[in-house]
Design a protein around this motif. Structure first.
Motif, PDB file in Angstrom:
ATOM      1  N   VAL A  76      34.319  21.783 -46.124  1.00 39.95           N
ATOM      2  CA  VAL A  76      32.943  21.487 -45.654  1.00 39.95           C
ATOM      3  C   VAL A  76      33.073  20.124 -45.313  1.00 39.95           C
ATOM      4  CG1 VAL A  76      30.632  21.042 -46.252  1.00 39.95           C
ATOM      5  CG2 VAL A  76      31.695  23.175 -47.135  1.00 39.95           C
ATOM      6  N   LYS A  77      32.329  19.560 -44.168  1.00 43.13           N
ATOM      7  CA  LYS A  77      32.248  18.184 -43.763  1.00 43.13           C
ATOM      8  C   LYS A  77      30.635  18.143 -43.683  1.00 43.13           C
ATOM      9  CE  LYS A  77      34.000  15.002 -40.388  1.00 43.13           C
ATOM     10  NZ  LYS A  77      34.578  14.181 -41.477  1.00 43.13           N
ATOM     11  N   LEU A  78      30.299  17.094 -44.290  1.00 45.41           N
ATOM     12  CA  LEU A  78      28.752  16.817 -44.311  1.00 45.41           C
ATOM     13  C   LEU A  78      28.685  15.625 -43.389  1.00 45.41           C
ATOM     14  CD1 LEU A  78      26.156  17.362 -46.921  1.00 45.41           C
ATOM     15  CD2 LEU A  78      25.996  15.457 -45.414  1.00 45.41           C
ATOM     16  N   ARG A 110      12.693   4.072 -40.947  1.00 49.93           N
ATOM     17  CA  ARG A 110      13.700   3.871 -41.871  1.00 49.93           C
ATOM     18  C   ARG A 110      13.302   3.364 -43.140  1.00 49.93           C
ATOM     19  NH1 ARG A 110      16.014   1.085 -37.366  1.00 49.93           N
ATOM     20  NH2 ARG A 110      16.839   2.536 -36.044  1.00 49.93           N
ATOM     21  N   LYS A 111      12.570   2.851 -43.306  1.00 55.51           N
ATOM     22  CA  LYS A 111      12.073   2.321 -44.746  1.00 55.51           C
ATOM     23  C   LYS A 111      11.035   3.064 -45.326  1.00 55.51           C
ATOM     24  CE  LYS A 111      12.523  -2.681 -43.437  1.00 55.51           C
ATOM     25  NZ  LYS A 111      12.450  -3.742 -44.078  1.00 55.51           N
ATOM     26  N   ALA A 112      10.274   3.934 -44.678  1.00 56.02           N
ATOM     27  CA  ALA A 112       9.442   4.696 -45.351  1.00 56.02           C
ATOM     28  C   ALA A 112       9.852   6.027 -45.528  1.00 56.02           C
ATOM     29  CB  ALA A 112       8.020   4.710 -44.621  1.00 56.02           C
ATOM     30  N   ALA A 113      10.470   6.565 -44.511  1.00 55.90           N
ATOM     31  CA  ALA A 113      10.888   8.070 -44.744  1.00 55.90           C
ATOM     32  C   ALA A 113      12.316   8.267 -44.620  1.00 55.90           C
ATOM     33  CB  ALA A 113       9.983   8.716 -43.313  1.00 55.90           C
ATOM     34  N   ASN A 114      13.076   7.556 -45.041  1.00 56.85           N
ATOM     35  CA  ASN A 114      14.466   7.623 -44.888  1.00 56.85           C
ATOM     36  C   ASN A 114      15.029   8.365 -46.276  1.00 56.85           C
ATOM     37  OD1 ASN A 114      16.952   7.949 -43.799  1.00 56.85           O
ATOM     38  ND2 ASN A 114      17.414   5.916 -43.618  1.00 56.85           N
ATOM     39  N   TRP A 115      15.470   9.397 -46.381  1.00 58.56           N
ATOM     40  CA  TRP A 115      16.051  10.267 -47.538  1.00 58.56           C
ATOM     41  C   TRP A 115      17.208  10.906 -47.536  1.00 58.56           C
ATOM     42  CZ3 TRP A 115      11.757  11.600 -44.634  1.00 58.56           C
ATOM     43  CH2 TRP A 115      12.000  12.818 -43.842  1.00 58.56           C
ATOM     44  N   PRO A 116      18.036  10.943 -48.426  1.00 60.31           N
ATOM     45  CA  PRO A 116      19.535  11.679 -48.260  1.00 60.31           C
ATOM     46  C   PRO A 116      19.180  13.161 -48.265  1.00 60.31           C
ATOM     47  CG  PRO A 116      18.996  11.115 -50.465  1.00 60.31           C
ATOM     48  CD  PRO A 116      17.835  10.533 -49.797  1.00 60.31           C
ATOM     49  N   PRO A 117      20.041  13.633 -47.278  1.00 60.54           N
ATOM     50  CA  PRO A 117      19.809  15.059 -46.828  1.00 60.54           C
ATOM     51  C   PRO A 117      20.203  16.035 -48.205  1.00 60.54           C
ATOM     52  CG  PRO A 117      21.764  14.513 -45.930  1.00 60.54           C
ATOM     53  CD  PRO A 117      21.273  13.365 -46.533  1.00 60.54           C
ATOM     54  N   LEU A 118      19.586  16.039 -49.212  1.00 57.67           N
ATOM     55  CA  LEU A 118      19.989  16.826 -50.542  1.00 57.67           C
ATOM     56  C   LEU A 118      19.945  18.369 -50.231  1.00 57.67           C
ATOM     57  CD1 LEU A 118      17.837  14.922 -53.153  1.00 57.67           C
ATOM     58  CD2 LEU A 118      20.251  14.430 -52.773  1.00 57.67           C
ATOM     59  N   ASN A 119      19.244  18.772 -49.276  1.00 56.31           N
ATOM     60  CA  ASN A 119      19.329  20.287 -48.962  1.00 56.31           C
ATOM     61  C   ASN A 119      20.855  20.656 -48.337  1.00 56.31           C
ATOM     62  OD1 ASN A 119      18.647  18.788 -46.697  1.00 56.31           O
ATOM     63  ND2 ASN A 119      17.356  20.385 -45.898  1.00 56.31           N
ATOM     64  N   LEU A 120      21.162  19.703 -47.509  1.00 57.99           N
ATOM     65  CA  LEU A 120      22.692  19.982 -47.105  1.00 57.99           C
ATOM     66  C   LEU A 120      23.632  19.771 -48.041  1.00 57.99           C
ATOM     67  CD1 LEU A 120      22.466  18.202 -43.513  1.00 57.99           C
ATOM     68  CD2 LEU A 120      22.298  20.468 -44.028  1.00 57.99           C
ATOM     69  N   CYS A 121      23.238  18.906 -49.022  1.00 57.11           N
ATOM     70  CA  CYS A 121      24.314  18.884 -50.261  1.00 57.11           C
ATOM     71  C   CYS A 121      24.448  20.110 -51.106  1.00 57.11           C
ATOM     72  CB  CYS A 121      24.031  17.575 -51.095  1.00 57.11           C
ATOM     73  SG  CYS A 121      24.118  16.046 -50.171  1.00 57.11           S
ATOM     74  N   ILE A 122      23.413  20.605 -51.049  1.00 63.19           N
ATOM     75  CA  ILE A 122      23.240  21.973 -51.952  1.00 63.19           C
ATOM     76  C   ILE A 122      23.932  23.038 -51.060  1.00 63.19           C
ATOM     77  CG2 ILE A 122      21.684  23.667 -52.591  1.00 63.19           C
ATOM     78  CD1 ILE A 122      19.704  21.418 -53.497  1.00 63.19           C
ATOM     79  N   VAL A 123      23.559  22.960 -49.779  1.00 59.75           N
ATOM     80  CA  VAL A 123      24.310  23.985 -48.905  1.00 59.75           C
ATOM     81  C   VAL A 123      25.882  23.762 -48.833  1.00 59.75           C
ATOM     82  CG1 VAL A 123      24.626  24.931 -46.630  1.00 59.75           C
ATOM     83  CG2 VAL A 123      22.166  24.670 -47.514  1.00 59.75           C
TER      84      VAL A 123
END
Length: 159
Positions: free
Chosen positions: A46-48, A22-35
């Motif tokens: 759309v519901k993300l 969770r600390k080292a590899a948690n990132w927001p799903p920017l690809n889903l935001c673009i989609v």
């Protein structure tokens, strides 16, 4: 059309190392935001759901989806948690058998048909900026994906 996009909770699969994941590899799903923005631009609702950020289980996610009743359910997954997206997709597909389920991300892009596991109806290979809006337009007018899927570069599907 109602589109749901899901980033599954994946760090729990690392057991005692979950806190580090969770600390080292948690990132927001920017690809889903673009989609999501592409779908909205095409006029879709759309519901993300960022289940990882909200710490939602697949069961809680299914309950949230029941209120929304989506026509299309998309997932993203990298190789370290592809198995989680595949498991979630099978469970969600069971709850929403008439919804189209899709996967995108690096893992499906590299492995293509080999990564088309049972819970996924379609897969987006590479960048989805062109393929996803085209898919939505075609699916809205013709639900028989196999009749036109070959016309979309970057789309694979299960017959």
């Amino acid at each position: 059309m109602k589109v749901a996009l899901i980033f599954p909770t994946w760090t729990d699969t690392y057991g005692g190392y979950a806190v580090f994941a969770r600390k080292a590899a948690n990132w927001p799903p920017l690809n889903l935001c673009i989609v999501a923005s592409l779908a909205e631009r095409e006029g879709h609702e759309v519901k993300l759901i960022d289940a990882e950020a909200r710490r939602l289980s697949v069961e809680e996610t299914i309950e949230e989806l029941r209120e929304y009743n989506p026509d299309f359910i998309g997932f993203t997954a990298n190789t370290p948690f592809y198995h989680v997206a595949a498991d979630w997709s099978e469970k969600i597909k069971e709850a929403f058998p008439y919804s189209v389920t899709a996967i995108g991300g690096q893992h499906i892009t590299v492995l293509k048909e080999e990564a088309m596991l049972p819970g996924f109806d379609i897969g987006f290979i590479g960048e989805a900026e062109d393929a996803f809006p085209t898919f939505l337009r075609k699916y809205e007018t013709d639900k028989n994906i196999s009749s036109w899927a070959g016309e979309i570069n970057g789309l694979i599907y299960r017959q």
